[in-house]
Scaffold this active site. Structure first.
Site, PDB file in Angstrom:
ATOM      1  N   PRO A1416       0.835  -1.206   0.000  1.00 19.04           N
ATOM      2  CA  PRO A1416       0.000   0.000   0.000  1.00 19.04           C
ATOM      3  C   PRO A1416       0.870   1.256   0.000  1.00 19.04           C
ATOM      4  O   PRO A1416       1.906   1.300   0.665  1.00 19.04           O
ATOM      5  CB  PRO A1416      -0.796  -0.103   1.321  1.00 19.04           C
ATOM      6  CG  PRO A1416      -0.484  -1.444   1.884  1.00 19.04           C
ATOM      7  CD  PRO A1416       0.752  -1.957   1.263  1.00 19.04           C
ATOM      8  N   TYR A1489       1.749  16.924   6.556  1.00 19.73           N
ATOM      9  CA  TYR A1489       0.319  16.758   6.294  1.00 19.73           C
ATOM     10  C   TYR A1489      -0.109  17.140   4.878  1.00 19.73           C
ATOM     11  O   TYR A1489      -1.142  16.724   4.397  1.00 19.73           O
ATOM     12  CB  TYR A1489      -0.513  17.547   7.323  1.00 19.73           C
ATOM     13  CG  TYR A1489      -0.738  18.970   6.940  1.00 19.73           C
ATOM     14  CD1 TYR A1489       0.282  19.899   7.036  1.00 19.73           C
ATOM     15  CD2 TYR A1489      -1.965  19.384   6.441  1.00 19.73           C
ATOM     16  CE1 TYR A1489       0.086  21.203   6.659  1.00 19.73           C
ATOM     17  CE2 TYR A1489      -2.169  20.694   6.055  1.00 19.73           C
ATOM     18  CZ  TYR A1489      -1.135  21.602   6.167  1.00 19.73           C
ATOM     19  OH  TYR A1489      -1.315  22.895   5.777  1.00 19.73           O
ATOM     20  N   SER A1492       1.018  13.470   3.302  1.00 20.52           N
ATOM     21  CA  SER A1492       0.755  12.166   3.917  1.00 20.52           C
ATOM     22  C   SER A1492      -0.750  11.927   4.031  1.00 20.52           C
ATOM     23  O   SER A1492      -1.548  12.867   4.028  1.00 20.52           O
ATOM     24  CB  SER A1492       1.437  12.076   5.286  1.00 20.52           C
ATOM     25  OG  SER A1492       1.067  13.164   6.083  1.00 20.52           O
ATOM     26  N   GLY A1562       1.759  -1.442   6.675  1.00 23.20           N
ATOM     27  CA  GLY A1562       1.461  -2.101   5.397  1.00 23.20           C
ATOM     28  C   GLY A1562       1.701  -3.585   5.398  1.00 23.20           C
ATOM     29  O   GLY A1562       1.614  -4.238   4.356  1.00 23.20           O
ATOM     30  N   ILE A1566      -4.815  -3.560   3.890  1.00 23.95           N
ATOM     31  CA  ILE A1566      -4.926  -2.187   3.357  1.00 23.95           C
ATOM     32  C   ILE A1566      -6.049  -1.493   4.111  1.00 23.95           C
ATOM     33  O   ILE A1566      -7.172  -2.014   4.187  1.00 23.95           O
ATOM     34  CB  ILE A1566      -5.246  -2.199   1.853  1.00 23.95           C
ATOM     35  CG1 ILE A1566      -4.048  -2.742   1.075  1.00 23.95           C
ATOM     36  CG2 ILE A1566      -5.619  -0.801   1.367  1.00 23.95           C
ATOM     37  CD1 ILE A1566      -4.187  -2.686  -0.429  1.00 23.95           C
ATOM     38  N   VAL A1567      -5.735  -0.356   4.667  1.00 23.79           N
ATOM     39  CA  VAL A1567      -6.769   0.425   5.337  1.00 23.79           C
ATOM     40  C   VAL A1567      -7.498   1.196   4.239  1.00 23.79           C
ATOM     41  O   VAL A1567      -6.857   1.912   3.460  1.00 23.79           O
ATOM     42  CB  VAL A1567      -6.140   1.414   6.345  1.00 23.79           C
ATOM     43  CG1 VAL A1567      -7.222   2.191   7.065  1.00 23.79           C
ATOM     44  CG2 VAL A1567      -5.243   0.682   7.322  1.00 23.79           C
ATOM     45  N   TYR A1768      13.124  15.336  18.905  1.00 29.48           N
ATOM     46  CA  TYR A1768      13.584  15.228  17.508  1.00 29.48           C
ATOM     47  C   TYR A1768      15.034  15.642  17.444  1.00 29.48           C
ATOM     48  O   TYR A1768      15.396  16.688  17.989  1.00 29.48           O
ATOM     49  CB  TYR A1768      12.825  16.277  16.675  1.00 29.48           C
ATOM     50  CG  TYR A1768      11.791  15.759  15.738  1.00 29.48           C
ATOM     51  CD1 TYR A1768      10.497  15.529  16.169  1.00 29.48           C
ATOM     52  CD2 TYR A1768      12.097  15.534  14.401  1.00 29.48           C
ATOM     53  CE1 TYR A1768       9.521  15.096  15.287  1.00 29.48           C
ATOM     54  CE2 TYR A1768      11.123  15.105  13.525  1.00 29.48           C
ATOM     55  CZ  TYR A1768       9.835  14.882  13.970  1.00 29.48           C
ATOM     56  OH  TYR A1768       8.869  14.469  13.096  1.00 29.48           O
TER      57      TYR A1768
END
Ligand SMILES: Cc1cc2nc3c(=O)[nH]c(=O)nc-3n(C[C@H](O)[C@H](O)[C@H](O)COP(=O)(O)OP(=O)(O)OC[C@H]3O[C@@H](n4cnc5c(N)ncnc54)[C@H](O)[C@@H]3O)c2cc1C
Length: 1850
Positions: A1416, A1489, A1492, A1562, A1566-1567, A1768
């Site tokens: 996916p 965003y 994605s 994945g 598959i969502v 991060y």
């Protein structure tokens, strides 16, 4: 621990669970007696060595001993206070102080030098977690230290000692307790604090300063000398090689005795000043000497004698001296006090009286001034309201009108005329002569004989010549004029010889119009002379035309033409020629001798003996006023007529005119009317008898009082202060009283002359200009004119007349006043009235203006100052407002429509209405953008001054509200273009607000007054030009205004001239066509545009043509030219020049051939004129050449872009501009791009339609279009149209999408070079984008491909290499590098775009049956190599990438419950935009965003930046719908029809489906869609930022906010490196100088060092209450942790920076800089240590691998939890010189990951593992868990259809 130290020292190791063992020290060496005596044990961890009494003991051998035993050696050198430059003693940790303990350490305490780097790291990490001490403790320390420094002064100290002894207090214990602060029980918690930033910075400064301190050598010498005087036994440390006694240790026989003796002899001998103690009584030596030691004061200042005395005191002797200062001081103090006391009385009263009196004066002055301005202001307002419309304004532009037309009617058979004229040099005479000459042919006049007498040494011929050369006769032939020397007072007029020609007419005008002449003189001038003329007429047989006066009667009601019988003229004549007795009696009923003498003359002319042979014509004018038309308008002769003179007097002496005139109609007749009337009577009618040449009942509309008003208005427009005019009118002016009317003498001397002289003296004293003085002197003769005129003004007259002319009285009144102003030398120009003229007092002026509230006055005051400082002048074309004054209807609402070129416009129009009340326009309401209301103070001022704010984008409601507010009488100011034109072009007008007004205002009518404001330079000119470079507007901010204000004050802002002009009023009503109205308004505005040499210069530079050509063409184009201010700085850049050049765009537009360019230049242009001149053609062609050049440059740029793979459809303006090489100038280029792109797009559409008529159909089948890949960049992050571009060393993000876009970053490269200690080779291209994509060919069998195409459509099946490579990579460094180096080993064999859940089911079933592997694909943004294909040996099946992005619909939304079902392929951007339209948000906002997808978030277990409010993806997703490995749909306990059932938490005795799927990367299924939680779009969103001195403080703050329970939606902390990067990203506009200074000062005040500071950015979302509460919590924590608020703008910028950083990484790759981010979760307790360790370890690994320069590792804390946070890391490495940079980078990254794990960090917080971190998983989660998951996989996907092999599913 050495035995002598401070008492609290042992508490420290004890608190850490260590035992303390004291080691005795030797009193001579102050060292441990012998190293053998140290009681070592295997548990010994630390040895603390204290160097006491200023000794400095060599620790070399002790250190090696400790090292060999693994013991840490701490050297406490706090008491050595030797300069910093001295090398540290060999040890592991050194404690030091900088400066004398007594003073400096009181501020800063001590510092620790940790020599071992690892220990330092750990220490820092631990230290970082301690709380920061409060800044108030710092202030206390400062206070204490200052006191101590003062106390160090011997005099002061002596005084204190004395004082204490007087009070019987022990100075020793008191001072000791005050000096040092190691408090008992709180000691440990106190030292476990980090110093507040101010302390840290002062320590830093002190340590630097202290480095420069000279060693206190004098004190050392003194100390040695004292040693030599004292017995060596009683001294300590005699064998210490190096010491720095600041208090000399000495052991006396009796401690207490010596201390008190010291005091007695003024020596400060103390026992406990250092607070040193022996910590263990077992240590015999130390115990002994510490019990008996005292400290002798040895200072630099002491001389030998003093030292000797001290030694004597120690030895028990002692004599007084030395510090007798106390005594001396007392004495001196007593004398001083007495002196001061005695003197102070005088001094005090003097000072008091000055202060008090001054204060009183100020108060009285303020009260008087306040009262005065209040009083004048009120009158001024009353007058303003009373006077109604301005008469002056109304008639400024009107041409004079006379009906019927002025003309001389020709006699039927004109005879030859020879005329004698007397009084030709007088006012009427001049006009008469002019008219005779003008009509000489018509009237057949052959000669005019002008009789002149000699006057003031000038003979008649000279005077005649002068007369004929006066300007009114120019253009007329004067050859028929003959000057005759004569005198009317003489018989035969004193003519030497008579004219040879037959005289037909004598026009007698000579008279003396003086109202104060004695009767005899008046008789001589007016009567006798006329009788002489009559005699002459008789002898010549000529007809006499005599000019008398209409006021000839005494007190009649109607002034008839017939004189009536009356008195006996002969008797009167006789009386005058003798004693005047009878005549004087009669005179009393006449206004003056003038009218009496004229009466007498007329009477005599009617008597037989004295009458002429031919019946004469007698003309009786009333007051003769200036002409209307002839010879010139407003002509009033050389001396002024009575009306002109009165006006002149009033005008030039506005400060001292003294008469009110009554409101009576004036009986005035214009001179030209009089002359024409008379000549028609004389020549055409050949009339005889008497005629009143005046209007029957005076002039309608011309009242004396109104005449004065007009005069005041002229004065005020000419620069007189209205306040003062009002004041003097009210206070000084007198109304005439009947009684005193004729008492000329009395009034003359007492009042007007006195005041006149007073004013004249004042003018002289105040150095008034010569012009003013001359003007003033010129009116000297008229000061009592109004009074003399009283008989003619005090009543209204009625005349019997056949005078048929009519004029408009008001207009004529203005003519008279203007004639007066001209006469007196005033500038009769109302086109350029300067509103910034200097005044007596601006304050008085603004307080006494008739209209305006407090704010308006305040703004007026400030503005006049600002305008004076910034502009050469601000002029108003007052005349242009006269159309408005005439035509605007009183019932209509006035709308002021100014042009909008600057923020100044808001103020300029209001300022003009305020400062020119003559315009009679009340201060308008201004419709302004809401952002102004948010500016502190400015918002309030704007509101107070009439601003009505509308919020853009808030729909019609806001506008309606605003319209309702402005629907009162006050005018409203509307910018018809809506927004500010940024390049001076006229923008397309907007009609929204007007429409709203019409809707709300009912049937009302509107008068729209177009106003043009022309600037030479606008205040924003430079900013606008630079904004063009960066392509974005700067927001409004108080900072910007403050710095602009500063620039104004420093004289840097120079705008040149500003000119305001109005156009004709445009009417608007409900019936109007609004677009037409707006266009008309704009066209009126255009007529007012003016340009100066400054603009011409810019035009010349922009167009490259001659200045003269430009000037001539502008003239032809009717663009008025200005002189301008020559001091202006020349325009700097091309952009700036274009912004100036475009000022004439509207004039050029009609001539430009290209419709597109013409539209751009001016959309509401006028039709082109038919004929143009040559210069206009040349001018327009130059413009067209510029357009063509720009178009060509743009076309070339587009070609280039297309060549590198772009499609024209996807190109954006900014993108193309980035490639334009032949620069013309931004405004033109920008438009050229739009024009060319539109043209090319049109063309390509046309071609496409011709070739593929059905092209649209295939797409129409499915919902969303197939992602073309063109929007997204390939081989780099982000949008294709956004990228960093290098220009020289300046980097710019070329993008329209981000606020950072187009900002020039000149310091970015320097920053990286500096931080990484490397030199970036900008010329090299290390990892460029591949020219061709190469990858192993697809192995998909054709049959399968066909099968797929048959199932899903051709357009949904892709096998192109670019598609395959993109779908086989994500966005981690290795992915990007692989693309760039063409090293993608295996890519999916085919990409299938699924469009619905059914297609997914079909695809999975197909895959299962055909043995295909499915991967996916969401947005392909993962950073874990999750999309990389397994190698052929692991996965031999063909790989199909399943692109989900066409499944991007929001299936349903249940607003009530706040849930929605969304397809998994929807990107964050789509979700956000579509939900926002419904007023909702999902709140998940990862930095990726834009690309994605929801499915990707679920699969990777993502986390967004607003996590604090909305939660992570697992909190947001309620349920998932998936398709498993056998093609079955799994949706836990729901079906589509179940929409009404609950979607929420449940407990089912097993994990939920979503818990298995979230994070499955994945591997399982598959969502296809998810049910997610949605919320209302927050009511309030705010940003904020705070800076802290270091990472620890920032973290403490974040934890404090977390634990307050009120954390904002997002809170992120950037470490120092990222903070600095953020500063670099502010670019060249990183704040003004002033702003930086203010920021610097604030940081300094807070003690925040830029070298260590960190920044926290915050985003608040929610209800107003929520946000307010959170903001309060944040402020409290900021205070607690010593932070400094950085404002919302910085906070916002911080978030925006994140988006840019993603682009930056891939940009830097081109230069060989490899960078990556990696994140983790870690508990708070370990966070600091982990961060430090990772940074350290990466740096080490960098060095170990010989990587160039230094590693740049930075950290950011992003998401907060109760137990820890997400951190991060960003790491950048310079790969130059490395064989395999990528490998080295991966190694270092792996080391970093290892260090994270070692230090308690998690494998990942939200990125997941993919293949990148797969190897760490098993160890982290445990084998059995892995087995369970594999079991689950088997169940869901037994055939491993989803064979992506991420994480543990290898
Ligand atoms: C600049 C940048 C910033 C980022 N910021 C963040 C951030 O703030 N927070 C964060 O969490 N992550 C962040 N990431 C990482 C990345 O964006 C996330 O991991 C994101 O969730 C991936 O989603 P995607 O749609 O791009 O998935 P993809 O990259 O396409 O796929 C990722 C994995 O999910 C699987 N997958 C995708 N869709 C489905 C589906 N429908 N069903 C089953 N499996 C599927 C894929 O097979 C693959 O294994 C960032 C990445 C970049 C490059």
């Amino acid at each position: 621990m050495t035995a002598v130290t401070i008492p609290q020292m042992p508490m420290i190791p004890k608190s850490l669970g260590l035992n303390v063992v004291a080691i005795d020290i030797d009193p001579d060496t102050l060292d441990i007696k012998s190293h053998e005596t140290i009681p070592w044990s295997p548990e010994t961890k630390v040895l603390v060595f204290s160097h006491v009494f200023g000794s400095r003991v060599d620790l070399t051998s002790l250190h090696s001993l400790c090292k060999s035993r693994g013991v840490l050696l701490v050297s406490d050198e706090a008491e050595c206070y030797s300069p910093h430059s001295q090398p540290l003693l060999p040890c592991d940790v050194t404690l030091r102080s900088h400066g004398l303990i007594k003073n400096y350490t009181a501020i800063s305490g001590a510092t620790a030098h940790i020599n071992d780097p690892r220990l330092l790291l750990k220490f820092r990490a631990v230290h970082g977690t301690w709380r920061v001490s409060s800044s108030s403790s710092y202030r206390l320390k400062i206070l204490k230290s200052s006191l101590l420094i003062i106390l160090s002064n011997p005099t002061v100290y002596g005084l204190v000692l004395k004082f204490l002894s007087l009070l019987s207090l022990s100075h020793d214990s008191l001072i000791t307790s005050l000096l040092r602060g190691f408090p008992g029980p709180t000691f440990l918690s106190r030292i476990k604090q980090r110093p507040c930033p101010q302390i840290v910075s002062s320590v830093l400064r002190l340590s630097l300063v202290y480095t420069n301190f000279e060693s206190p050598s004098k004190r050392k010498i003194n100390s040695v000398y004292l040693n030599s005087l004292l017995p060596s036994k009683s001294l300590l440390g005699t064998k210490v090689s190096e010491h720095n006694h600041w208090l000399h240790p000495y052991i006396p026989p009796s401690k207490s005795e010596l201390v008190s003796k010291g005091l007695k002899y003024n020596f400060d001998i103390t026992g406990g000043a250092t607070q040193l103690v022996c910590i263990d009584s077992e240590c015999v030596e130390a115990e002994r000497f510490m019990k008996g030691v005292v400290y002798l004061p040895v200072s630099e200042e002491m001389g030998k004698e003093e030292i000797g005395r001290l030694a004597e005191v120690c030895k028990g002797k002692g004599r007084k001296g030395g510090y007798e200062v106390g005594k001396v001081f007392w004495g001196a103090a007593a004398v001083g006090v007495t002196v001061v006391w005695v003197r102070w009385g005088v001094l005090r009263s003097l000072v008091t009286s000055i202060v008090v009196n001054l204060w009183m004066l100020i108060k009285i002055g303020a009260v008087l001034f306040g009262g005065l301005t209040y009083y004048v202001g009120r009158i001024s307002r009353r007058n303003y309201e009373r006077k109604g419309k301005s008469k002056l304004l109304k008639h400024l532009k009107t041409g004079a009108k006379v009906t019927p037309e002025l003309r001389i009617q020709e006699p039927e058979s004109p005879q030859e005329e020879n005329i004698i004229l007397t009084g030709a040099t007088g006012f009427i005479g001049r006009v008469m002569l002019h008219t005779l000459l003008q009509h000489s042919t018509q009237l057949n006049i052959k000669n005019v004989y002008v009789v002149l007498r000699s006057k003031k040494d000038k003979v008649a011929s000279q005077r005649g010549a002068e007369l004929l050369t006066s300007s009114i006769y120019s253009g007329l032939s004067t050859s028929i004029v003959t000057i005759l020397q004569g005198d009317v007072s003489l018989p035969n007029l004193g003519l030497k010889s008579r004219p040879s020609t037959k005289i037909t007419k004598v026009i007698h005008l000579a008279a003396s119009v003086s109202f104060t002449q004695p009767l005899k003189d008046a008789y001589a001038c007016n009567t006798r002379s006329t009788l002489n003329v009559v005699e002459l007429c008789k002898s010549l047989e000529a007809k006499l035309c005599h000019f008398s006066t209409a006021f000839i009667h005494n007190d009649a009601k109607v002034y008839k033409q017939d004189l009536g019988k009356g008195w006996d003229a002969k008797a009167v004549q006789k009386s005058i020629e003798t004693d005047c007795h009878y005549a004087s009696k009669l005179l009393k009923s006449y206004p003056n001798t003038y009218s009496f003498s004229k009466h007498l003359t007329e009477k005599l002319l009617s008597l037989p003996g004295t009458s002429p042979k031919i019946p004469p014509l007698i003309i009786r004018p009333s007051i003769v006023g200036p002409s209307i038309l002839h010879p010139t308008p407003n002509f009033s002769g050389s001396k002024g007529t009575t009306v002109t003179a009165g006006s002149a007097y009033y005008l030039s002496s506005l400060g001292s005119s003294v008469w009110h005139l009554p409101p009576n109609k004036a009986s005035v007749v214009p001179v030209d009317l009089l002359v024409y009337y008379s000549l028609n009577k004389l020549f055409f009618e050949n009339a005889e008898g008497t005629f009143n040449a005046c209007f029957e009942k005076g002039v309608e509309g011309f009242e004396w009082e109104g005449f004065l008003e007009v005069n005041s208005e002229i004065g005020c427009l000419g620069g007189k202060d209205r306040g003062r005019v009002v004041l003097q009118e009210e206070v000084l002016c007198r109304t005439f009283s009947e009684e005193g009317g004729n008492d000329v003498e009395y009034y003359h001397d007492l009042y007007p002359v006195f005041l006149y002289n007073l004013r004249l003296t004042y003018l002289k004293l105040t150095n008034a200009s010569k012009q003013t003085l001359d003007r003033f002197k010129k009116v000297r003769n008229f000061v009592d004119l109004p009074m003399l005129f009283m008989p003619f003004t005090k009543r209204e007259f009625e005349f019997e007349t056949d005078f048929k002319y009519s004029i408009e009285g008001e207009m004529y009144m203005v003519n008279c006043a203007r004639a007066g102003s001209k006469f007196v030398g005033f500038n009769d120009e109302y086109k350029n009235v300067n509103v910034t003229d200097s005044r007596w007092s601006d304050l008085f002026w603004c307080l006494t203006m008739p209209v305006g509230n407090f704010w308006i006055r305040l703004v007026g005051f400030a503005l006049v100052k600002i305008l004076r400082m910034t502009t050469a002048n601000v002029t108003v074309d007052v005349e242009s407002f006269s159309d408005y004054a005439r035509s605007a209807s009183p019932d209509s609402k006035l709308i002021l429509c100014p042009t909008h070129r600057s923020l100044f416009d808001f103020m300029i129009v209001s300022f003009i209405t305020f400062s020119l009340p003559e315009l009679k326009i009340y201060n308008p309401f201004i419709i302004a953008d809401n952002q102004f209301s948010k500016l502190p103070l400015i918002g309030t001022i704007c509101k107070g001054s009439g601003a009505i704010f509308i919020e853009r984008g808030k729909g019609s409601k806001g506008v309606e509200r605003a319209v309702k507010q402005v629907m009162c009488q006050r005018p409203v100011e509307v910018f018809i273009e809506g927004t500010r034109s940024r390049d001076r072009r006229f923008l397309k007008p907007k009609t929204g607000f007007l429409r709203a007004m019409l809707e709300v205002g009912g049937e009302r009518d509107y008068d729209m007054l177009p106003i043009n404001i022309s600037y030479e330079r606008t205040p924003e000119q430079e900013t606008m030009a630079s904004e063009m470079n960066v392509g974005q507007k700067k927001g409004l901010g108080i900072g910007g205004l403050v710095s602009w204000g500063w620039n104004v004050l420093s004289g840097k802002v120079k705008l040149g001239r500003v000119h305001v002009t109005a156009g004709s009023v445009v009417n608007m009503s409900k019936k109007s066509n609004l677009n037409h109205v707006a266009k008309q308004v704009q066209q009126q505005q255009m007529t007012g545009v003016r340009v100066s040499g400054y603009h011409v210069k810019a035009l010349q530079q922009s167009l490259g043509i001659d200045e003269e050509v430009i000037k001539t063409s502008l003239e032809d184009l009717k663009v008025p030219f200005w002189e301008g201010d020559c001091k202006l700085k020349a325009p700097q850049s091309k952009n700036e020049r274009w912004t100036l050049s475009l000022a004439v765009a509207h004039a050029v537009a009609p001539h430009v051939k290209s419709q597109e360019w013409a539209d751009w230049l001016c959309s509401s242009r006028l039709p082109p004129p038919r004929n143009t001149s040559e210069s206009v053609d040349a001018f327009v062609q130059a413009w067209e050449r510029a357009f063509e050049r720009a178009e060509h440059a743009v076309e070339t740029a587009i070609e280039k872009l297309v060549k590198v793979g772009f499609e024209v459809d996807g190109l954006k303006v900014e993108h193309v501009l980035g490639y334009v090489e032949d620069r013309v100038g931004r405004p033109i280029e920008e438009e050229a791009v739009k024009i060319v792109l539109a043209r090319q797009k049109r063309e390509s559409r046309r071609v496409a339609q011709e070739q593929e008529p059905n092209a649209g159909e295939a797409l129409a089948k499915s919902g969303a279009p197939i992602p073309t890949g063109q929007e997204e960049a390939f081989g780099a992050w982000g949008f294709a149209d956004s990228k960093f571009v290098l220009d020289g060393k300046t980097v710019t993000l070329h993008s329209d999408r981000y606020s950072l876009g187009h900002r020039r970053l000149p310091k970015l490269v320097d920053f990286l070079e500096k931080e990484m200690k490397t030199k970036i080779d900008l010329a090299r291209s290390v990892y460029p984008l591949p020219e061709r994509v190469r990858v192993t060919p697809s192995r998909l069998p054709p049959a399968i491909k066909e099968g797929l195409m048959a199932l899903f459509g051709v357009e949904c099946v892709k096998t192109e290499d670019v598609e395959r490579v993109r779908h086989g990579t994500g966005h981690c460094l290795s992915d990007v590098l692989k693309i760039r180096t063409n090293e993608v080993k295996r890519a999916p064999d085919v990409v299938v775009y699924v469009t619905s859940q059914d297609t997914v089911v079909e695809l999975v079933k197909f895959a299962k049956s055909q043995r295909l592997c499915l991967i996916p694909f969401g947005g392909g943004t993962n950073v874990t190599e999750a999309l990389q294909c397994p190698s052929y040996d692991v996965e031999p099946r063909c790989i199909v990438s399943v692109d989900m992005r066409r499944m991007n619909k929001i299936i349903w939304v249940n607003k009530e419950d706040g849930v929605a079902k969304i397809e998994a392929g929807a990107t964050g951007r789509t979700i956000q935009e579509e939900l926002a339209q419904m007023g909702l948000t999902m709140g998940h906002q990862p930095d990726s965003y834009e690309f994605s997808t929801l499915g990707g978030w679920v699969a990777t277990r993502a986390s967004g930046m607003l996590k604090n409010k909305y939660g992570n993806i697992e909190d947001i997703v309620r349920e998932v719908v998936v398709v498993d490995g056998s093609g079955e749909i799994m949706w836990q306990h729901h079906k589509e029809e179940d929409q009404g059932k609950s979607f929420g938490r449940g407990s089912f005795g097993m994990p939920e489906l979503k818990d298995l799927v979230i994070g499955s990367e994945g591997n399982l299924c598959i969502v296809t869609s998810c049910v997610v939680r949605v919320r209302k779009v927050p009511e309030k969103t705010e940003f904020s930022s705070v800076v802290f001195n270091d990472f620890g403080a920032g973290l403490g703050f974040m934890r404090a906010v977390q634990s307050s329970g009120l954390k904002p939606a997002s809170i992120r902390m950037m470490d120092n490196a990222q903070f600095k990067l953020g500063q670099v990203f502010k670019g060249s506009e990183g704040g003004s100088g002033l702003k930086k200074v203010v920021q610097g000062a604030a940081l300094w005040w807070k003690g925040i060092e830029t070298s260590s500071m960190v920044a926290v950015t915050l985003k608040f979302e929610g209800s107003a209450i929520e946000v307010d509460a959170q903001q309060k919590a944040v402020s409290a924590a900021t205070k607690d942790w010593g932070g400094l608020a950085g404002g919302g703008e910085n906070g916002k910028a911080g978030y925006e920076l994140t988006f840019a950083i993603a682009y930056l990484r891939d940009f830097a790759l081109s230069f060989g800089l490899l960078a990556e981010s990696f994140e983790t979760f870690v508990n708070y307790s370990k966070l600091n240590v982990m961060v430090e360790c990772v940074k350290q370890r990466v740096r080490e690994a960098h060095v170990e691998r010989g990587v160039c320069g230094e590693a740049l590792v930075s950290a950011r804390v992003t998401q907060l939890y109760e137990d820890g946070a997400c951190v991060y890391f960003y790491y950048i490495m310079d790969s130059s010189g490395l064989k395999d940079g990528n490998r080295t980078f991966s190694e270092i990254e792996e080391i970093a990951r290892g260090t994270i794990l070692e230090n308690g960090g998690n494998l990942s917080h939200h990125h997941g593992v993919g293949k990148h971190r797969a190897k760490f998983v098993k160890e982290r989660v445990g084998g059995s868990v892995v087995d369970v998951m594999r079991g689950v996989k088997k169940e869901i996907d037994g055939d491993n259809v989803f064979g992506v092999r991420n994480g543990v599913f290898e």
